[in-house]
Design a protein around this motif. Structure first.
Motif, PDB file in Angstrom:
ATOM      1  N   GLU A 298       0.847  -1.186   0.000  1.00  0.00           N
ATOM      2  CA  GLU A 298       0.000   0.000   0.000  1.00  0.00           C
ATOM      3  C   GLU A 298       0.884   1.238   0.000  1.00  0.00           C
ATOM      4  OE1 GLU A 298      -3.447   0.498  -0.143  1.00  0.00           O
ATOM      5  OE2 GLU A 298      -3.310  -1.576  -0.790  1.00  0.00           O
ATOM      6  N   PRO A 299       0.511   2.249  -0.754  1.00  0.00           N
ATOM      7  CA  PRO A 299       1.291   3.486  -0.752  1.00  0.00           C
ATOM      8  C   PRO A 299       1.098   4.223   0.571  1.00  0.00           C
ATOM      9  CG  PRO A 299      -0.692   3.752  -2.060  1.00  0.00           C
ATOM     10  CD  PRO A 299      -0.629   2.309  -1.647  1.00  0.00           C
ATOM     11  N   PRO A 300       1.976   5.159   0.855  1.00  0.00           N
ATOM     12  CA  PRO A 300       1.846   5.913   2.106  1.00  0.00           C
ATOM     13  C   PRO A 300       0.594   6.783   2.078  1.00  0.00           C
ATOM     14  CG  PRO A 300       3.522   6.892   0.718  1.00  0.00           C
ATOM     15  CD  PRO A 300       3.104   5.614   0.050  1.00  0.00           C
ATOM     16  N   PRO A 301       0.123   7.214   3.239  1.00  0.00           N
ATOM     17  CA  PRO A 301      -1.030   8.118   3.267  1.00  0.00           C
ATOM     18  C   PRO A 301      -0.721   9.391   2.479  1.00  0.00           C
ATOM     19  CG  PRO A 301      -0.433   7.415   5.487  1.00  0.00           C
ATOM     20  CD  PRO A 301       0.635   6.916   4.565  1.00  0.00           C
ATOM     21  N   ALA A 302      -1.760   9.952   1.881  1.00  0.00           N
ATOM     22  CA  ALA A 302      -1.589  11.172   1.091  1.00  0.00           C
ATOM     23  C   ALA A 302      -2.540  12.258   1.569  1.00  0.00           C
ATOM     24  CB  ALA A 302      -1.798  10.859  -0.384  1.00  0.00           C
ATOM     25  N   ASP A 303      -2.837  12.251   2.867  1.00  0.00           N
ATOM     26  CA  ASP A 303      -3.761  13.241   3.424  1.00  0.00           C
ATOM     27  C   ASP A 303      -3.285  14.672   3.194  1.00  0.00           C
ATOM     28  OD1 ASP A 303      -5.152  11.049   4.352  1.00  0.00           O
ATOM     29  OD2 ASP A 303      -4.356  11.187   6.387  1.00  0.00           O
ATOM     30  N   ASP A 304      -1.967  14.851   3.188  1.00  0.00           N
ATOM     31  CA  ASP A 304      -1.435  16.201   3.015  1.00  0.00           C
ATOM     32  C   ASP A 304      -1.126  16.534   1.559  1.00  0.00           C
ATOM     33  OD1 ASP A 304       0.735  14.497   2.730  1.00  0.00           O
ATOM     34  OD2 ASP A 304       2.104  15.743   3.893  1.00  0.00           O
ATOM     35  N   ALA A 305      -1.465  15.657   0.623  1.00  0.00           N
ATOM     36  CA  ALA A 305      -1.159  15.886  -0.793  1.00  0.00           C
ATOM     37  C   ALA A 305      -1.770  17.179  -1.330  1.00  0.00           C
ATOM     38  CB  ALA A 305      -1.575  14.693  -1.642  1.00  0.00           C
ATOM     39  N   PRO A 306      -3.053  17.485  -1.049  1.00  0.00           N
ATOM     40  CA  PRO A 306      -3.586  18.751  -1.573  1.00  0.00           C
ATOM     41  C   PRO A 306      -2.790  19.975  -1.091  1.00  0.00           C
ATOM     42  CG  PRO A 306      -5.384  17.335  -0.891  1.00  0.00           C
ATOM     43  CD  PRO A 306      -4.104  16.680  -0.412  1.00  0.00           C
ATOM     44  N   ALA A 307      -2.373  19.965   0.172  1.00  0.00           N
ATOM     45  CA  ALA A 307      -1.592  21.093   0.698  1.00  0.00           C
ATOM     46  C   ALA A 307      -0.220  21.149   0.026  1.00  0.00           C
ATOM     47  CB  ALA A 307      -1.444  20.977   2.211  1.00  0.00           C
ATOM     48  N   TRP A 308       0.428  19.984  -0.131  1.00  0.00           N
ATOM     49  CA  TRP A 308       1.743  19.938  -0.771  1.00  0.00           C
ATOM     50  C   TRP A 308       1.634  20.447  -2.206  1.00  0.00           C
ATOM     51  CZ3 TRP A 308       4.534  18.322  -4.841  1.00  0.00           C
ATOM     52  CH2 TRP A 308       5.917  18.266  -4.699  1.00  0.00           C
ATOM     53  N   ILE A 309       0.620  19.995  -2.909  1.00  0.00           N
ATOM     54  CA  ILE A 309       0.415  20.403  -4.300  1.00  0.00           C
ATOM     55  C   ILE A 309       0.136  21.903  -4.370  1.00  0.00           C
ATOM     56  CG2 ILE A 309      -1.177  20.178  -6.266  1.00  0.00           C
ATOM     57  CD1 ILE A 309      -1.394  17.142  -5.359  1.00  0.00           C
ATOM     58  N   GLY A 310      -0.698  22.409  -3.459  1.00  0.00           N
ATOM     59  CA  GLY A 310      -0.983  23.834  -3.434  1.00  0.00           C
ATOM     60  C   GLY A 310       0.280  24.664  -3.262  1.00  0.00           C
ATOM     61  N   GLY A 311       1.226  24.164  -2.479  1.00  0.00           N
ATOM     62  CA  GLY A 311       2.489  24.860  -2.298  1.00  0.00           C
ATOM     63  C   GLY A 311       3.423  24.726  -3.484  1.00  0.00           C
ATOM     64  N   ALA A 312       3.319  23.626  -4.208  1.00  0.00           N
ATOM     65  CA  ALA A 312       4.233  23.373  -5.329  1.00  0.00           C
ATOM     66  C   ALA A 312       3.792  24.041  -6.634  1.00  0.00           C
ATOM     67  CB  ALA A 312       4.375  21.865  -5.547  1.00  0.00           C
ATOM     68  N   LEU A 313       2.488  24.234  -6.808  1.00  0.00           N
ATOM     69  CA  LEU A 313       1.993  24.795  -8.063  1.00  0.00           C
ATOM     70  C   LEU A 313       2.255  26.298  -8.131  1.00  0.00           C
ATOM     71  CD1 LEU A 313      -1.508  23.073  -8.412  1.00  0.00           C
ATOM     72  CD2 LEU A 313       0.620  22.476  -9.580  1.00  0.00           C
ATOM     73  N   PRO A 314       2.692  26.787  -9.282  1.00  0.00           N
ATOM     74  CA  PRO A 314       2.837  28.241  -9.432  1.00  0.00           C
ATOM     75  C   PRO A 314       1.484  28.937  -9.246  1.00  0.00           C
ATOM     76  CG  PRO A 314       3.983  27.074 -11.193  1.00  0.00           C
ATOM     77  CD  PRO A 314       3.167  26.047 -10.450  1.00  0.00           C
ATOM     78  N   ASP A 315       1.484  30.061  -8.573  1.00  0.00           N
ATOM     79  CA  ASP A 315       0.247  30.803  -8.310  1.00  0.00           C
ATOM     80  C   ASP A 315      -0.424  31.296  -9.588  1.00  0.00           C
ATOM     81  OD1 ASP A 315       0.568  30.471  -5.583  1.00  0.00           O
ATOM     82  OD2 ASP A 315       1.652  32.363  -5.335  1.00  0.00           O
ATOM     83  N   THR A 316       0.338  31.399 -10.660  1.00  0.00           N
ATOM     84  CA  THR A 316      -0.204  31.944 -11.916  1.00  0.00           C
ATOM     85  C   THR A 316      -0.928  30.912 -12.768  1.00  0.00           C
ATOM     86  OG1 THR A 316       1.925  31.528 -13.000  1.00  0.00           O
ATOM     87  CG2 THR A 316       1.570  33.725 -12.026  1.00  0.00           C
ATOM     88  N   TRP A 317      -0.855  29.643 -12.420  1.00  0.00           N
ATOM     89  CA  TRP A 317      -1.439  28.611 -13.279  1.00  0.00           C
ATOM     90  C   TRP A 317      -2.965  28.612 -13.263  1.00  0.00           C
ATOM     91  CZ3 TRP A 317       1.502  23.315 -13.017  1.00  0.00           C
ATOM     92  CH2 TRP A 317       2.733  23.454 -13.655  1.00  0.00           C
ATOM     93  N   PHE A 318      -3.559  28.586 -12.079  1.00  0.00           N
ATOM     94  CA  PHE A 318      -4.998  28.345 -11.959  1.00  0.00           C
ATOM     95  C   PHE A 318      -5.699  29.481 -11.229  1.00  0.00           C
ATOM     96  CE2 PHE A 318      -3.287  23.829 -11.627  1.00  0.00           C
ATOM     97  CZ  PHE A 318      -3.473  23.548 -12.962  1.00  0.00           C
ATOM     98  N   GLN A 319      -6.996  29.573 -11.490  1.00  0.00           N
ATOM     99  CA  GLN A 319      -7.846  30.491 -10.737  1.00  0.00           C
ATOM    100  C   GLN A 319      -8.285  29.745  -9.487  1.00  0.00           C
ATOM    101  OE1 GLN A 319     -11.022  31.390 -13.525  1.00  0.00           O
ATOM    102  NE2 GLN A 319     -10.083  33.362 -13.941  1.00  0.00           N
ATOM    103  N   GLY A 320      -7.707  30.051  -8.367  1.00  0.00           N
ATOM    104  CA  GLY A 320      -8.038  29.354  -7.126  1.00  0.00           C
ATOM    105  C   GLY A 320      -7.265  28.062  -6.992  1.00  0.00           C
ATOM    106  N   PRO A 321      -7.508  27.362  -5.891  1.00  0.00           N
ATOM    107  CA  PRO A 321      -6.779  26.108  -5.649  1.00  0.00           C
ATOM    108  C   PRO A 321      -7.214  25.017  -6.626  1.00  0.00           C
ATOM    109  CG  PRO A 321      -8.378  26.527  -3.899  1.00  0.00           C
ATOM    110  CD  PRO A 321      -8.403  27.712  -4.800  1.00  0.00           C
ATOM    111  N   ALA A 322      -6.283  24.139  -6.928  1.00  0.00           N
ATOM    112  CA  ALA A 322      -6.574  23.007  -7.804  1.00  0.00           C
ATOM    113  C   ALA A 322      -7.448  21.991  -7.068  1.00  0.00           C
ATOM    114  CB  ALA A 322      -5.279  22.338  -8.255  1.00  0.00           C
ATOM    115  N   GLU A 323      -8.259  21.284  -7.822  1.00  0.00           N
ATOM    116  CA  GLU A 323      -9.049  20.172  -7.292  1.00  0.00           C
ATOM    117  C   GLU A 323      -8.123  18.953  -7.305  1.00  0.00           C
ATOM    118  OE1 GLU A 323     -12.101  17.373  -9.655  1.00  0.00           O
ATOM    119  OE2 GLU A 323     -12.765  19.458  -9.486  1.00  0.00           O
ATOM    120  N   VAL A 324      -7.916  18.337  -6.144  1.00  0.00           N
ATOM    121  CA  VAL A 324      -7.011  17.195  -6.027  1.00  0.00           C
ATOM    122  C   VAL A 324      -7.810  15.980  -5.587  1.00  0.00           C
ATOM    123  CG1 VAL A 324      -4.970  16.266  -4.857  1.00  0.00           C
ATOM    124  CG2 VAL A 324      -5.073  18.713  -5.444  1.00  0.00           C
ATOM    125  N   THR A 325      -7.737  14.923  -6.373  1.00  0.00           N
ATOM    126  CA  THR A 325      -8.418  13.673  -6.056  1.00  0.00           C
ATOM    127  C   THR A 325      -7.363  12.585  -5.916  1.00  0.00           C
ATOM    128  OG1 THR A 325     -10.267  14.399  -7.438  1.00  0.00           O
ATOM    129  CG2 THR A 325     -10.239  12.080  -6.778  1.00  0.00           C
TER     130      THR A 325
END
Length: 187
Positions: free
Chosen positions: A17-44
């Motif tokens: 089983e892969p490790p938990p990814a509960d913090d993935a949306p937060a990690w992704i929000g920090g990694a994505l350039p602010d100029t890419w999207f309008q608002g936070p990305a939807e992470v599934t």
């Protein structure tokens, strides 16, 4: 390790089983350039894949533009985003794959258009009785699907579409149980 191999599940080795990814949306929000999207990305996130979908700003279209013109402009915006962000998306995906041991997929929303342009298809093994196989074979024989595998995916999508409310409630209940397990009794 050969080029293209990943350290989980491929090459005949056992899949853990892969490790938990509960913090993935937060990690992704920090990694994505602010100029890419309008608002936070939807992470599934599931056990095989992390899907990142962001909303792009709508393209400017002439007043009185047809629906076809608007759709073409949205496709152009998507193509431009996909091309200009490719290298950065690959770098972010590689970091995510190492951290969470899941494939990373991307998509965007522009106006009414949602397009996923990198997705992961995970094989799923199942045993079916004759009546269930006949359902799949009917879908294949009628041309609805090209194979039993595609017919099964079609059935799952259909159930998901018609049972969306129930599945959402079930997922929310599972999250509540996971939270209770995580907190555990006070010792």
């Amino acid at each position: 390790m050969r080029r293209g191999d990943v350290p989980w599940g491929r090459g005949g080795g056992p899949r853990s089983e892969p490790p938990p990814a509960d913090d993935a949306p937060a990690w992704i929000g920090g990694a994505l350039p602010d100029t890419w999207f309008q608002g936070p990305a939807e992470v599934t996130v599931d056990r095989d894949e992390i899907l990142i979908v962001g909303r792009l700003s709508p393209p400017q279209v002439a007043e009185g533009a047809t629906d076809a013109d608007r759709a073409a402009a949205e496709q152009g915006r998507i193509a431009g985003f996909r091309e200009t962000t490719r290298d950065q998306r690959i770098g972010i995906a590689q970091q995510l794959e190492r951290r969470y041991r899941r494939k990373v997929s991307w998509g965007v929303l522009v106006g009414d258009t949602r397009e996923l342009f990198t997705t992961h298809s995970a094989p799923v093994m199942t045993r079916l009785r004759q009546g269930e196989r006949q359902v799949l074979d009917t879908l294949v024989d009628s041309g609805v699907a090209r194979s039993r595998s595609e017919a099964l995916a079609w059935c799952v999508a259909l159930v998901g579409q018609h049972a969306d409310t129930w599945l959402t409630e079930l997922r929310e209940a599972m999250q509540s149980v996971d939270e209770l397990r995580r907190r555990g009794p006070a010792v």
